[in-house]
Design an enzyme around this catalytic site. Structure first.
Site: not given
Ligand code: IPE
Ligand code: IPE
Ligand code: MG
Length: 253
Positions: A33, A50, A144
């Protein structure tokens, strides 16, 4: 003449860096995240985060493999991530193809096997094709297990499992009395995988966000404020090291 004091073992730096093999978690799951915030901090569009995050995956897969981890499950796209703008969703769902294009030869060299959990049916064809190709190519690898959670959501997984249990009961393939935790687990995407021993979440959030709810009943959690694109092998090894200090009791004493 010098004496070694047997009870005073000074901790070598290398001990922290290289966890002893017997306490290495067999299955590590990561909620990757913070990509969006990483990009925002740099004045870049979210998709740049990303893209950067994608490159971290191969480093962590290598670190996991080198450390003796058997399964690395990475949360790449959740069933709730469809709520994001179309352009961002589209970009994220093109990343598997890009990732595999760049890193599949390297993963093959490291004997990595690629698998997925999640509902792939509704993903774009190009995503499905890239994933199917990677699975076929790495099918016979026994290093792995790199397991991508793609369009994964625990509640959907459990509900879908429940439906198939009921269908099997209806079709007289299963008696309700035979249903127990271990049999139910076979209806989940994670059939055949051990439960995660360690779950890491980056970016400072401390929640599961619908990830492995059933499977993480006794998982150890480890959180860091570091955003996923800044995550690296050293931080991963810190998490493994901290895991090694935990006492898992499973309700016992
Ligand atoms: C969780 O992250 C999903 C992934 C890392 C793929 P999100 O960014 O979607 O989660 P929330 O919305 O903060 O809970
Ligand atoms: C995690 O990073 C990747 C996915 C959920 C696909 P985010 O896109 O949720 O990044 P933040 O949480 O908005 O910083
Ligand atoms: Mg996120």
């Amino acid at each position: 003449m010098s004496f070694k004091l047997p009870f005073f073992k000074t901790k070598q730096k290398s001990e922290k860096d290289t966890p002893t093999i017997e306490h290495v978690p067999r299955h590590v799951a990561i909620i990757m995240d913070g990509n969006g915030r990483w990009a925002k901090n740099r004045g870049l569009p979210r998709i740049a985060g990303h893209k950067e995050g994608m490159d971290v995956i191969k480093d962590i897969a290598k670190a996991a493999s080198d450390s003796g981890v058997e399964i690395l499950t990475l949360y790449a796209f959740s069933t709730e991530n469809w709520k994001r703008p179309n352009a961002e969703v589209d970009f994220i769902l093109r990343l598997p193809k890009e990732f595999l294009h760049h890193y599949l030869p390297d993963l093959m060299r490291h004997n990595v096997k690629i698998e997925t959990i999640g509902n792939l049916d509704v993903l774009p064809e190009h995503t499905k094709e890239a994933v199917a190709y990677a699975k076929a190519q790495t099918e016979n690898n026994d290093g792995l297990l790199l397991n991508f959670a793609l369009n994964y959501g625990s509640r959907f997984e459990i509900m879908d499992a429940m439906k198939r249990v009921m269908q099997d009961v209806d079709a007289l393939k299963l008696s309700i009395d035979a249903l127990d935790e271990s049999l139910f687990s076979k209806y989940l995407y994670t059939d055949g995988l051990t439960d995660p021993d360690l779950l890491i979440r980056t970016s400072g959030e401390q929640r599961l966000s619908n990830f492995l709810l059933w499977q993480s009943a006794y998982t150890e959690f480890w959180f860091t404020d570091v955003l996923w694109p800044d995550f690296n092998e050293d931080i991963f090894k810190n998490a493994l090291h901290d895991y090694q200090q935990r006492k898992r009791r499973y309700g016992g004493i």
